[in-house]
Design a protein around this motif. Sequence first.
Motif, short mmCIF file in Angstrom:
data_model
loop_
_atom_site.label_atom_id
_atom_site.label_comp_id
_atom_site.label_asym_id
_atom_site.label_seq_id
_atom_site.Cartn_x
_atom_site.Cartn_y
_atom_site.Cartn_z
N TRP A 22 3.08 51.51 95.28
CA TRP A 22 4.24 50.91 95.91
C TRP A 22 3.88 50.17 97.20
O TRP A 22 4.71 49.47 97.80
CB TRP A 22 5.29 51.97 96.24
CG TRP A 22 4.74 53.16 96.99
CD1 TRP A 22 4.34 54.35 96.46
CD2 TRP A 22 4.51 53.27 98.40
NE1 TRP A 22 3.87 55.19 97.45
CE2 TRP A 22 3.97 54.56 98.65
CE3 TRP A 22 4.71 52.40 99.49
CZ2 TRP A 22 3.62 55.00 99.93
CZ3 TRP A 22 4.36 52.85 100.76
CH2 TRP A 22 3.83 54.13 100.97
N ASP A 23 2.62 50.33 97.64
CA ASP A 23 2.20 49.84 98.94
C ASP A 23 1.66 48.41 98.83
O ASP A 23 1.48 47.87 97.74
CB ASP A 23 1.13 50.79 99.50
CG ASP A 23 0.95 50.68 101.00
OD1 ASP A 23 1.73 49.96 101.64
OD2 ASP A 23 0.04 51.34 101.54
N ASN A 24 1.39 47.81 99.98
CA ASN A 24 0.81 46.47 100.01
C ASN A 24 -0.23 46.41 101.12
O ASN A 24 0.09 46.08 102.27
CB ASN A 24 1.89 45.41 100.23
CG ASN A 24 1.33 43.99 100.14
OD1 ASN A 24 0.28 43.77 99.52
ND2 ASN A 24 2.01 43.04 100.75
N PHE A 70 6.40 44.15 101.95
CA PHE A 70 6.38 45.32 101.07
C PHE A 70 6.68 44.93 99.63
O PHE A 70 6.07 45.43 98.68
CB PHE A 70 7.41 46.36 101.53
CG PHE A 70 6.82 47.46 102.35
CD1 PHE A 70 5.92 48.36 101.81
CD2 PHE A 70 7.18 47.61 103.68
CE1 PHE A 70 5.37 49.39 102.56
CE2 PHE A 70 6.65 48.63 104.45
CZ PHE A 70 5.74 49.52 103.90
N ASN A 71 7.65 44.07 99.46
CA ASN A 71 8.11 43.70 98.12
C ASN A 71 7.91 42.21 97.90
O ASN A 71 7.88 41.43 98.86
CB ASN A 71 9.60 44.04 97.96
CG ASN A 71 9.87 45.53 98.17
OD1 ASN A 71 9.23 46.37 97.55
ND2 ASN A 71 10.79 45.84 99.08
N PRO A 72 7.78 41.78 96.63
CA PRO A 72 7.64 40.34 96.35
C PRO A 72 8.81 39.55 96.95
O PRO A 72 9.98 39.93 96.80
CB PRO A 72 7.65 40.27 94.82
CG PRO A 72 7.19 41.63 94.38
CD PRO A 72 7.73 42.59 95.40
N LYS A 74 11.44 36.57 97.30
CA LYS A 74 12.13 35.64 96.41
C LYS A 74 12.36 34.30 97.08
O LYS A 74 12.58 33.30 96.40
CB LYS A 74 13.46 36.25 95.95
CG LYS A 74 13.27 37.50 95.09
CD LYS A 74 14.60 38.03 94.57
CE LYS A 74 14.40 39.22 93.67
NZ LYS A 74 15.68 39.77 93.14
#
Length: 262
Positions: A22-24, A70-72, A74
């Motif tokens: 879940w990490d980056n 953290f998340n892609p 958009k």
Amino acid sequence: MKIADLIIWFEAWANPAWCESWDNCGWQIEPGVLQEETRVLVCLTPTLAVMQEAIALNANLIFAHHPLIFNPLKSLRTGEAIAEMVRLAFTHNIGIYTAHTNFDQVQDGTADVLAQILELKEVTPIELTQARLGYGRVGLLEPFLTLQELLATIQTRLSPPNLIFSPSADLQETISRVAVLGGSGASYISAVAKTGAQAYLTSDCKFHQFQESRDRNLILIDAGHYATERPACDRLVQKFQSLNLDWVQLSQKDEDFRQFFA
């Protein structure tokens, strides 16, 4: 030392492949700085305040513990913090690199530094992830401390703005075995209870997690996210200084995003 060489050195110590799914970890923004001589600003969290500090100090690398992304994404839109960070990074040629859950596991990482601050002995990970590495640390206090003395030590050495702990019938209880995990460590309460630790220092604990700890006869101590992880950033600066970099500094604009009304 060029930035590329610094990253090679760091990743041999704290491999980004060890980070959680879940990490980056690793490069967040790399605007073409790999062959530049390293001028690195180390911080806990990459924010616009830290970016402005890096610009003012002519740094070319922000080395952070918390990921910028953290998340892609958009979209990137004017007025959004991440979009502004990206714009400034490319405008001023400043890279942003993150070491998160990989840095949590290693010697001299977030948990290990906390254990050293409390001078714990015979230290082992709370949860082993690979040989001699893992999340959190548990060890012995020498000499033993009362709970009141332990809390006072934490307050003195970490300077949290607010120190929360489980209800205890006796602040004079003798504490000999302590577990630590910088940042959000409440999910490890069950694992900590199995180590025989009497007290557990971490952060971001909720109401019912204090209840769970009490029911497991574990004294839960919440010193806040910033206070439990910032010391490892300072240690990272010391390690970078030993490499004779052109310039390295700990951010003075890093923020604890919480304030407490007196």
